[in-house]
Design a protein around this motif. Sequence first.
Motif, PDB file in Angstrom:
ATOM      1  N   ASP A 127      -7.960   5.560 -10.026  1.00 43.87           N
ATOM      2  CA  ASP A 127      -8.781   4.809  -9.069  1.00 43.87           C
ATOM      3  C   ASP A 127      -9.946   5.650  -8.565  1.00 43.87           C
ATOM      4  O   ASP A 127     -11.075   5.165  -8.440  1.00 43.87           O
ATOM      5  CB  ASP A 127      -7.931   4.331  -7.887  1.00 43.87           C
ATOM      6  CG  ASP A 127      -6.892   3.306  -8.299  1.00 43.87           C
ATOM      7  OD1 ASP A 127      -7.207   2.473  -9.168  1.00 43.87           O
ATOM      8  OD2 ASP A 127      -5.776   3.344  -7.756  1.00 43.87           O
ATOM      9  N   GLN A 155      -9.108   2.776  -4.134  1.00 48.10           N
ATOM     10  CA  GLN A 155      -9.335   1.416  -4.628  1.00 48.10           C
ATOM     11  C   GLN A 155     -10.379   0.699  -3.771  1.00 48.10           C
ATOM     12  O   GLN A 155     -11.222  -0.043  -4.287  1.00 48.10           O
ATOM     13  CB  GLN A 155      -8.029   0.630  -4.636  1.00 48.10           C
ATOM     14  CG  GLN A 155      -7.059   1.076  -5.710  1.00 48.10           C
ATOM     15  CD  GLN A 155      -5.707   0.396  -5.600  1.00 48.10           C
ATOM     16  OE1 GLN A 155      -5.349  -0.170  -4.551  1.00 48.10           O
ATOM     17  NE2 GLN A 155      -4.932   0.454  -6.673  1.00 48.10           N
ATOM     18  N   ARG A 156     -10.334   0.926  -2.486  1.00 54.75           N
ATOM     19  CA  ARG A 156     -11.338   0.338  -1.594  1.00 54.75           C
ATOM     20  C   ARG A 156     -12.730   0.861  -1.928  1.00 54.75           C
ATOM     21  O   ARG A 156     -13.700   0.106  -1.938  1.00 54.75           O
ATOM     22  CB  ARG A 156     -11.002   0.659  -0.129  1.00 54.75           C
ATOM     23  CG  ARG A 156      -9.787  -0.063   0.413  1.00 54.75           C
ATOM     24  CD  ARG A 156      -9.577   0.276   1.873  1.00 54.75           C
ATOM     25  NE  ARG A 156     -10.720  -0.101   2.671  1.00 54.75           N
ATOM     26  CZ  ARG A 156     -11.066   0.469   3.815  1.00 54.75           C
ATOM     27  NH1 ARG A 156     -10.367   1.487   4.281  1.00 54.75           N
ATOM     28  NH2 ARG A 156     -12.122   0.055   4.489  1.00 54.75           N
ATOM     29  N   ASP A 174     -14.066  -0.871  -4.979  1.00 56.09           N
ATOM     30  CA  ASP A 174     -14.486  -2.246  -4.702  1.00 56.09           C
ATOM     31  C   ASP A 174     -15.783  -2.301  -3.906  1.00 56.09           C
ATOM     32  O   ASP A 174     -16.628  -3.171  -4.123  1.00 56.09           O
ATOM     33  CB  ASP A 174     -13.380  -2.990  -3.953  1.00 56.09           C
ATOM     34  CG  ASP A 174     -12.120  -3.155  -4.802  1.00 56.09           C
ATOM     35  OD1 ASP A 174     -12.204  -2.907  -6.021  1.00 56.09           O
ATOM     36  OD2 ASP A 174     -11.071  -3.522  -4.241  1.00 56.09           O
ATOM     37  N   CYS A 210      -4.051   9.795  -2.750  1.00 58.30           N
ATOM     38  CA  CYS A 210      -4.753   9.052  -1.701  1.00 58.30           C
ATOM     39  C   CYS A 210      -4.343   9.503  -0.302  1.00 58.30           C
ATOM     40  O   CYS A 210      -5.180   9.628   0.594  1.00 58.30           O
ATOM     41  CB  CYS A 210      -4.500   7.552  -1.856  1.00 58.30           C
ATOM     42  SG  CYS A 210      -5.476   6.800  -3.174  1.00 58.30           S
ATOM     43  N   LYS A 214       0.835  -1.202   0.000  1.00 58.33           N
ATOM     44  CA  LYS A 214       0.000   0.000   0.000  1.00 58.33           C
ATOM     45  C   LYS A 214       0.871   1.253   0.000  1.00 58.33           C
ATOM     46  O   LYS A 214       0.595   2.217  -0.725  1.00 58.33           O
ATOM     47  CB  LYS A 214      -0.930   0.009   1.209  1.00 58.33           C
ATOM     48  CG  LYS A 214      -1.837   1.231   1.268  1.00 58.33           C
ATOM     49  CD  LYS A 214      -2.730   1.207   2.491  1.00 58.33           C
ATOM     50  CE  LYS A 214      -3.608   2.458   2.528  1.00 58.33           C
ATOM     51  NZ  LYS A 214      -4.476   2.493   3.724  1.00 58.33           N
ATOM     52  N   ARG A 236      -4.640  -2.227  -0.514  1.00 59.20           N
ATOM     53  CA  ARG A 236      -5.275  -1.319  -1.474  1.00 59.20           C
ATOM     54  C   ARG A 236      -5.237   0.114  -0.961  1.00 59.20           C
ATOM     55  O   ARG A 236      -5.279   0.350   0.240  1.00 59.20           O
ATOM     56  CB  ARG A 236      -6.736  -1.709  -1.705  1.00 59.20           C
ATOM     57  CG  ARG A 236      -6.947  -3.089  -2.274  1.00 59.20           C
ATOM     58  CD  ARG A 236      -8.426  -3.467  -2.186  1.00 59.20           C
ATOM     59  NE  ARG A 236      -8.870  -3.569  -0.803  1.00 59.20           N
ATOM     60  CZ  ARG A 236     -10.138  -3.707  -0.429  1.00 59.20           C
ATOM     61  NH1 ARG A 236     -11.084  -3.745  -1.347  1.00 59.20           N
ATOM     62  NH2 ARG A 236     -10.461  -3.809   0.849  1.00 59.20           N
ATOM     63  N   THR A 237      -5.198   1.054  -1.883  1.00 56.82           N
ATOM     64  CA  THR A 237      -5.321   2.452  -1.495  1.00 56.82           C
ATOM     65  C   THR A 237      -6.782   2.721  -1.135  1.00 56.82           C
ATOM     66  O   THR A 237      -7.673   1.913  -1.426  1.00 56.82           O
ATOM     67  CB  THR A 237      -4.914   3.389  -2.646  1.00 56.82           C
ATOM     68  OG1 THR A 237      -5.851   3.250  -3.717  1.00 56.82           O
ATOM     69  CG2 THR A 237      -3.512   3.076  -3.137  1.00 56.82           C
TER      70      THR A 237
END
Length: 347
Positions: A107, A51-52, A55, A30, A12, A47-48
């Motif tokens: 992202d 990115q979270r 998801d 981020c 990360k 994950r950054t």
Amino acid sequence: MINMKKELQTIKDELEQREYETLSEYATKCKESKGRKIPREDAYPIRTEFQRDRDKILHSKSFRRLKHKTQVFLSPYNDHFRTRLTHTLEVSQIARTMARALRLNEDLVEAISLGHDLGHTAFGHCGEAALNELLPNGFYHNLQSVRVVEHLENMNLCKETVDGILTHSWGYKPKTPEAQVVQYADKIAYINHDIEDSVRAGVITESDLPKDCREYFSSNQSERLGKMISDIIRTSMGKPKVAMSEEGWFYVTKLREWMFENVYLDPVTKAEEVKAKNIIKSLFEYYTEKLQAYYKNEDIPQLITDYISGMSDSYAIRRYQDLFIPKPLADTTSDEALFRKIKDEIH
């Protein structure tokens, strides 16, 4: 176990450091995020934060329901017509292309794109219009999308992602260049794929489009889309604000206005939309009456709005049929009466 956590934490860290090394000075990093309403610690943070967010949205129920929600043509049985889900995916791809070229945070752009229409109703904009007429303060799908991620599914997204979802509709001012990218990508996507779907439906032909728009962008779908994207990239390169050239924006706006006059407000299309709006209104009135015994009057409109706006086209139609269309006592026909008559005549 401790070593594994340390190794994954390093992944990360490397991703976050890479943003400073490769992204534009104007990109949203981020590590500089304003965070979430409820801070959380990951056991394996590989994950950054953006990115979270992506998801969380991708795995949500509201995202899955988009596959059965109208884009322009109501409840399409033809699999080649866009739905709200395929529109969302096209917005995401266009936005990512622009973000990558401008060295913005891809992202964050993807998270905003995937979440921007989660609050859209069944039957597309005519469903939105129906709820807008029923609610004293109106209904706006971008506000409902924020409500979905913050309350109904409680995704606890980063503030930058929520801002992008809120401001994807035109007239709002996004706080990040990534959200500005999505605002343009949404418009570019629906203008182009709605033209393609309208041609497929026989509502228009490519030659019907304004001549000057065809000459400027080309009448070819791929070339027109590519020129719009390239215009934004070229105009925005190395600048803090994402924008389109004045000339390009003129023709995009003209094309959009032409689509409203000749497709979105087409009499044939509007005739079917009247039926769809009637479904929404009938369901709203039915649930308003049913909930009187359980909730305060001031709470009921929002509860019903949350329920109905989350419906897919097919589910709204099915609920309407269950509630308002008479059902036969038997699901199959019977020849019993005929054979009873024959038997009586024999005897």
